[in-house]
Scaffold this motif. Structure first.
Motif, PDB file in Angstrom:
ATOM      1  N   GLN A 190      -8.764   3.389  -4.498  1.00  0.00           N
ATOM      2  CA  GLN A 190      -8.905   4.810  -4.810  1.00  0.00           C
ATOM      3  C   GLN A 190      -8.979   5.635  -3.539  1.00  0.00           C
ATOM      4  O   GLN A 190      -9.758   5.362  -2.640  1.00  0.00           O
ATOM      5  CB  GLN A 190     -10.145   5.065  -5.664  1.00  0.00           C
ATOM      6  N   SER A 191      -8.125   6.663  -3.482  1.00  0.00           N
ATOM      7  CA  SER A 191      -8.121   7.566  -2.338  1.00  0.00           C
ATOM      8  C   SER A 191      -9.245   8.578  -2.483  1.00  0.00           C
ATOM      9  O   SER A 191      -9.558   9.024  -3.597  1.00  0.00           O
ATOM     10  CB  SER A 191      -6.775   8.299  -2.261  1.00  0.00           C
ATOM     11  N   PRO A 192      -9.888   8.970  -1.364  1.00  0.00           N
ATOM     12  CA  PRO A 192     -10.912  10.026  -1.438  1.00  0.00           C
ATOM     13  C   PRO A 192     -10.381  11.317  -2.050  1.00  0.00           C
ATOM     14  O   PRO A 192     -11.134  12.096  -2.618  1.00  0.00           O
ATOM     15  CB  PRO A 192     -11.317  10.224   0.028  1.00  0.00           C
ATOM     16  N   GLN A 193      -9.045  11.550  -1.925  1.00  0.00           N
ATOM     17  CA  GLN A 193      -8.472  12.791  -2.453  1.00  0.00           C
ATOM     18  C   GLN A 193      -8.554  12.854  -3.970  1.00  0.00           C
ATOM     19  O   GLN A 193      -8.481  13.932  -4.558  1.00  0.00           O
ATOM     20  CB  GLN A 193      -7.004  12.914  -2.014  1.00  0.00           C
ATOM     21  N   GLY A 201      -6.240  11.504   6.138  1.00  0.00           N
ATOM     22  CA  GLY A 201      -6.032  10.847   4.859  1.00  0.00           C
ATOM     23  C   GLY A 201      -4.670  11.111   4.250  1.00  0.00           C
ATOM     24  O   GLY A 201      -4.546  11.296   3.031  1.00  0.00           O
ATOM     25  N   CYS A 202      -3.622  11.113   5.067  1.00  0.00           N
ATOM     26  CA  CYS A 202      -2.268  11.408   4.607  1.00  0.00           C
ATOM     27  C   CYS A 202      -1.477  10.126   4.393  1.00  0.00           C
ATOM     28  O   CYS A 202      -1.633   9.153   5.131  1.00  0.00           O
ATOM     29  CB  CYS A 202      -1.515  12.269   5.625  1.00  0.00           C
ATOM     30  N   GLU A 203      -0.600  10.128   3.412  1.00  0.00           N
ATOM     31  CA  GLU A 203       0.420   9.090   3.274  1.00  0.00           C
ATOM     32  C   GLU A 203       1.455   9.313   4.372  1.00  0.00           C
ATOM     33  O   GLU A 203       1.798  10.453   4.690  1.00  0.00           O
ATOM     34  CB  GLU A 203       1.085   9.200   1.905  1.00  0.00           C
ATOM     35  N   ILE A 204       1.927   8.224   4.974  1.00  0.00           N
ATOM     36  CA  ILE A 204       2.960   8.374   5.998  1.00  0.00           C
ATOM     37  C   ILE A 204       4.151   7.490   5.665  1.00  0.00           C
ATOM     38  O   ILE A 204       3.997   6.300   5.389  1.00  0.00           O
ATOM     39  CB  ILE A 204       2.414   8.062   7.409  1.00  0.00           C
ATOM     40  N   ALA A 205       5.311   8.097   5.661  1.00  0.00           N
ATOM     41  CA  ALA A 205       6.563   7.364   5.510  1.00  0.00           C
ATOM     42  C   ALA A 205       7.149   7.189   6.901  1.00  0.00           C
ATOM     43  O   ALA A 205       7.684   8.133   7.475  1.00  0.00           O
ATOM     44  CB  ALA A 205       7.521   8.128   4.597  1.00  0.00           C
ATOM     45  N   GLU A 206       7.021   5.992   7.446  1.00  0.00           N
ATOM     46  CA  GLU A 206       7.538   5.726   8.790  1.00  0.00           C
ATOM     47  C   GLU A 206       9.010   5.351   8.631  1.00  0.00           C
ATOM     48  O   GLU A 206       9.343   4.256   8.188  1.00  0.00           O
ATOM     49  CB  GLU A 206       6.751   4.592   9.440  1.00  0.00           C
ATOM     50  N   ILE A 207       9.883   6.268   8.964  1.00  0.00           N
ATOM     51  CA  ILE A 207      11.305   6.036   8.721  1.00  0.00           C
ATOM     52  C   ILE A 207      12.067   5.629   9.973  1.00  0.00           C
ATOM     53  O   ILE A 207      13.216   5.204   9.886  1.00  0.00           O
ATOM     54  CB  ILE A 207      11.973   7.289   8.111  1.00  0.00           C
ATOM     55  N   ASN A 234       0.805  -1.226   0.000  1.00  0.00           N
ATOM     56  CA  ASN A 234       0.000   0.000   0.000  1.00  0.00           C
ATOM     57  C   ASN A 234       0.835   1.272   0.000  1.00  0.00           C
ATOM     58  O   ASN A 234       0.290   2.359   0.201  1.00  0.00           O
ATOM     59  CB  ASN A 234      -0.943   0.008   1.206  1.00  0.00           C
ATOM     60  N   LEU A 235       2.141   1.152  -0.198  1.00  0.00           N
ATOM     61  CA  LEU A 235       2.960   2.360  -0.243  1.00  0.00           C
ATOM     62  C   LEU A 235       2.477   3.275  -1.372  1.00  0.00           C
ATOM     63  O   LEU A 235       2.296   2.846  -2.504  1.00  0.00           O
ATOM     64  CB  LEU A 235       4.433   2.018  -0.467  1.00  0.00           C
ATOM     65  N   GLY A 236       2.266   4.537  -1.020  1.00  0.00           N
ATOM     66  CA  GLY A 236       1.821   5.512  -2.015  1.00  0.00           C
ATOM     67  C   GLY A 236       0.330   5.541  -2.241  1.00  0.00           C
ATOM     68  O   GLY A 236      -0.152   6.315  -3.067  1.00  0.00           O
ATOM     69  N   ALA A 237      -0.451   4.723  -1.507  1.00  0.00           N
ATOM     70  CA  ALA A 237      -1.888   4.609  -1.769  1.00  0.00           C
ATOM     71  C   ALA A 237      -2.632   5.932  -1.606  1.00  0.00           C
ATOM     72  O   ALA A 237      -3.633   6.170  -2.283  1.00  0.00           O
ATOM     73  CB  ALA A 237      -2.504   3.558  -0.842  1.00  0.00           C
ATOM     74  N   ARG A 238      -2.140   6.804  -0.721  1.00  0.00           N
ATOM     75  CA  ARG A 238      -2.875   8.040  -0.443  1.00  0.00           C
ATOM     76  C   ARG A 238      -2.360   9.241  -1.226  1.00  0.00           C
ATOM     77  O   ARG A 238      -2.755  10.376  -0.947  1.00  0.00           O
ATOM     78  CB  ARG A 238      -2.823   8.328   1.062  1.00  0.00           C
ATOM     79  N   THR A 285      -6.577  21.140  -2.070  1.00  0.00           N
ATOM     80  CA  THR A 285      -6.854  19.731  -2.378  1.00  0.00           C
ATOM     81  C   THR A 285      -5.548  18.931  -2.375  1.00  0.00           C
ATOM     82  O   THR A 285      -5.486  17.833  -2.931  1.00  0.00           O
ATOM     83  CB  THR A 285      -7.536  19.600  -3.742  1.00  0.00           C
ATOM     84  N   SER A 286      -4.511  19.466  -1.781  1.00  0.00           N
ATOM     85  CA  SER A 286      -3.198  18.837  -1.804  1.00  0.00           C
ATOM     86  C   SER A 286      -3.222  17.449  -1.168  1.00  0.00           C
ATOM     87  O   SER A 286      -3.821  17.256  -0.105  1.00  0.00           O
ATOM     88  CB  SER A 286      -2.182  19.696  -1.038  1.00  0.00           C
ATOM     89  N   GLU A 287      -2.548  16.508  -1.805  1.00  0.00           N
ATOM     90  CA  GLU A 287      -2.232  15.261  -1.141  1.00  0.00           C
ATOM     91  C   GLU A 287      -1.040  15.525  -0.222  1.00  0.00           C
ATOM     92  O   GLU A 287      -0.234  16.415  -0.480  1.00  0.00           O
ATOM     93  CB  GLU A 287      -1.931  14.177  -2.166  1.00  0.00           C
ATOM     94  N   ILE A 288      -0.932  14.730   0.836  1.00  0.00           N
ATOM     95  CA  ILE A 288       0.067  15.010   1.869  1.00  0.00           C
ATOM     96  C   ILE A 288       0.869  13.753   2.164  1.00  0.00           C
ATOM     97  O   ILE A 288       0.296  12.689   2.429  1.00  0.00           O
ATOM     98  CB  ILE A 288      -0.609  15.514   3.165  1.00  0.00           C
ATOM     99  N   LEU A 289       2.181  13.900   2.134  1.00  0.00           N
ATOM    100  CA  LEU A 289       3.093  12.840   2.568  1.00  0.00           C
ATOM    101  C   LEU A 289       3.825  13.325   3.811  1.00  0.00           C
ATOM    102  O   LEU A 289       4.586  14.300   3.755  1.00  0.00           O
ATOM    103  CB  LEU A 289       4.090  12.505   1.462  1.00  0.00           C
ATOM    104  N   LEU A 290       3.566  12.684   4.940  1.00  0.00           N
ATOM    105  CA  LEU A 290       4.249  12.991   6.187  1.00  0.00           C
ATOM    106  C   LEU A 290       5.358  11.966   6.393  1.00  0.00           C
ATOM    107  O   LEU A 290       5.220  10.817   5.983  1.00  0.00           O
ATOM    108  CB  LEU A 290       3.277  12.903   7.371  1.00  0.00           C
ATOM    109  N   HIS A 291       6.447  12.375   7.018  1.00  0.00           N
ATOM    110  CA  HIS A 291       7.414  11.366   7.423  1.00  0.00           C
ATOM    111  C   HIS A 291       7.805  11.564   8.880  1.00  0.00           C
ATOM    112  O   HIS A 291       7.797  12.673   9.411  1.00  0.00           O
ATOM    113  CB  HIS A 291       8.641  11.346   6.499  1.00  0.00           C
TER     114      HIS A 291
END
Length: 486
Positions: free
Chosen positions: A261-264, A206-212, A52-56, A160-166
């Motif tokens: 499909q992401s709601p975004q 609804g954010c993508e998260i990169a758990e590093i 599911n990496l990148g799904a959001r 409407t930005s998609e968000i990637l948090l790490h």
């Protein structure tokens, strides 16, 4: 004679060997350099359970993947946060995207501000983040869970930005009973923050998260490293650390057509002129719901274009006070911080340039006076850093806490001189009249923002030709943020 002849043959052999190795070096050295550039450090182990990496963030990745030599999709990406985000890893990530998606029309910026934890960063985000309106926000900041969440909530309300948090990298590890209790407490806080609080926040918004953090720990163990070997000081990354952070972010930036499909992905809709929306009664009318609306130029049109008047809910876009943005003020002396970290207004703005001129100041910038002048408004009042400043026109409001000259002095020990000028601009996020852009590259999409930062609700767009002729608009694109304004 024989001896001389033998020496001559040896000399020739040496010359041939020398030429051979010289040629070999010309071939091998660039290859070795390239290999070293591509793999300067051991790569991290593959991320487990990565289906599911990148799904959001699939709307952004889909735009990148769909770009072709004849259809270059524009994608806006913003890196935002503090000093960790300023570091060179982001350039590695940006370059990787450009290489993997060479046909995308990428606009990538980094507006991070070193030293600005969430309770401070939330203020300049008004100038940096929401007006930029990225397709993808890559975000990391320390401190202040409440303000961290407020920034993310604002992104969801206003874009409407998609968000990637790490999550946070590892800068220290416990070694035993003699460890400093404060260091242990800090280490455990970062663990909890990264493995519990941040995933909950990502799910909520609804954010993508990169758990590093866990992969970082595994990398240290796999390569028998101490945290300090990836750092340039007690917290910041060295070249190795930058490599690792980029390597852990990149796997999330992938297109996966089989991803749920992401709601975004439903937040941006494109209406084709002629089928989804039509010219009727001499104008184009569209009822829409959202806070931004763009016109996409017809790239195939080669006649004489007609300009068109724009109306939103029966008014010119310039009549909406919320459709003006204030840019980040210029930097202080000695460090690249904004001299004023947030400027607001009480009265409607106009497009113009502004400056604040320091007229009196003490050595450590703890007390000073200033004048404010607009390029169209003119002289607009004087004030001090100790009191709330509201300019005569009401177009400039500065709270005492938002002056950053004293903070700059405390950090750099460089005094701010009398006469020092701080500049900013008021820009429009609208057009009152649509003028078709010149098409210089038929593979690119040419969009014009008709209005941005409207209330996130239902509106009526009208496009009315100003003279006889064709207004070459191919489509209308509407952006509807997932959250409503409070």
């Amino acid at each position: 004679m024989t001896k001389r002849h033998g020496n001559s043959r040896k000399s020739k052999i040496y010359r041939y060997l020398w030429l051979f190795f010289l040629c070999l070096s010309f071939l091998l050295v660039p290859a070795l350099k390239k290999l070293a550039a591509e793999t300067p450090f051991p790569p991290p182990a593959p991320i487990a359970n990565n289906a599911n990496l990148g799904a959001r963030i699939q709307r952004t990745m889909g735009l990148l993947a769909a770009s072709t030599p004849t259809e270059r999709r524009q994608v806006r990406i913003l890196f935002y946060g503090q000093s960790i985000t300023e570091q060179d890893w982001w350039k590695d990530v940006a370059q990787d995207l450009k290489q993997r998606f060479p046909h995308a029309d990428l606009i990538i910026e980094n507006r991070a501000i070193g030293g600005f934890a969430a309770p401070i960063l939330i203020r300049p985000s008004e100038h940096d983040l929401y007006p930029f309106y990225p397709d993808l926000l890559i975000f990391h900041v320390y401190g202040g869970d409440e303000d961290y969440e407020a920034i993310i909530a604002n992104v969801r309300r206003r874009t409407t930005s998609e968000i990637l948090l790490h999550s946070d990298h590892i800068d220290w590890m416990p070694t035993g009973p003699s460890d400093d209790p404060n260091s242990v407490k800090r280490y455990e806080w970062h663990n909890t923050h990264s493995t519990k609080w941040l995933p909950e926040l990502a799910d909520k918004y609804g954010c993508e998260i990169a758990e590093i953090r866990a992969p970082w720990l595994r990398y240290l163990k796999d390569n028998r490293l101490q945290p300090q070997q990836l750092l340039s000081d007690s917290i910041h990354l060295n070249e190795w650390g930058n490599f690792l952070l980029a390597a852990l972010i990149k796997p999330h930036l992938r297109y996966n057509p089989n991803s749920p499909q992401s709601p975004q992905q439903d937040l941006v809709k494109t209406y084709t002129v002629g089928s989804d929306v039509k010219w009727q009664g001499g104008k184009l009318v569209l009822e829409f719901e959202g806070n931004r609306i763009d016109a996409i130029a017809d790239r195939t049109f080669n006649g004489k274009a007609t300009s068109a008047r724009i109306a939103i809910d029966g008014k010119k876009p310039s009549a909406f006070p919320e459709l003006y943005s204030i840019t980040r003020p210029s930097v202080t002396v000695g460090v690249g911080w904004p001299a004023i970290i947030q400027i607001s207004s009480q009265k409607p703005l106009i497009v113009e340039d502004w400056k604040a001129v320091i007229t009196e100041i003490n050595s450590d910038a703890s007390k000073f006076k200033f004048d404010v002048i607009g390029s169209k408004t003119g002289y607009d009042g004087s004030g001090t850093n100790e009191q709330l400043f509201v300019s005569n026109s009401g177009r400039v409001v500065i709270e005492p806490k938002n002056w950053w000259l004293k903070n700059s002095y405390d950090y750099s020990k460089q005094p701010t001189p009398k006469g020092f000028e701080i500049t900013w601009q008021v820009r429009s996020m609208f057009v009152d009249s649509y003028v078709a852009p010149q098409i210089v590259d038929s593979s690119r999409e040419y969009s014009t923002t008709l209005a941005q930062n409207l209330t996130n609700s239902k509106h009526l767009l009208e496009i009315i030709p100003e003279t006889d002729g064709k207004v070459p608009i191919q489509a209308i694109r509407v952006y509807r943020p997932p959250f409503s304004n409070p």
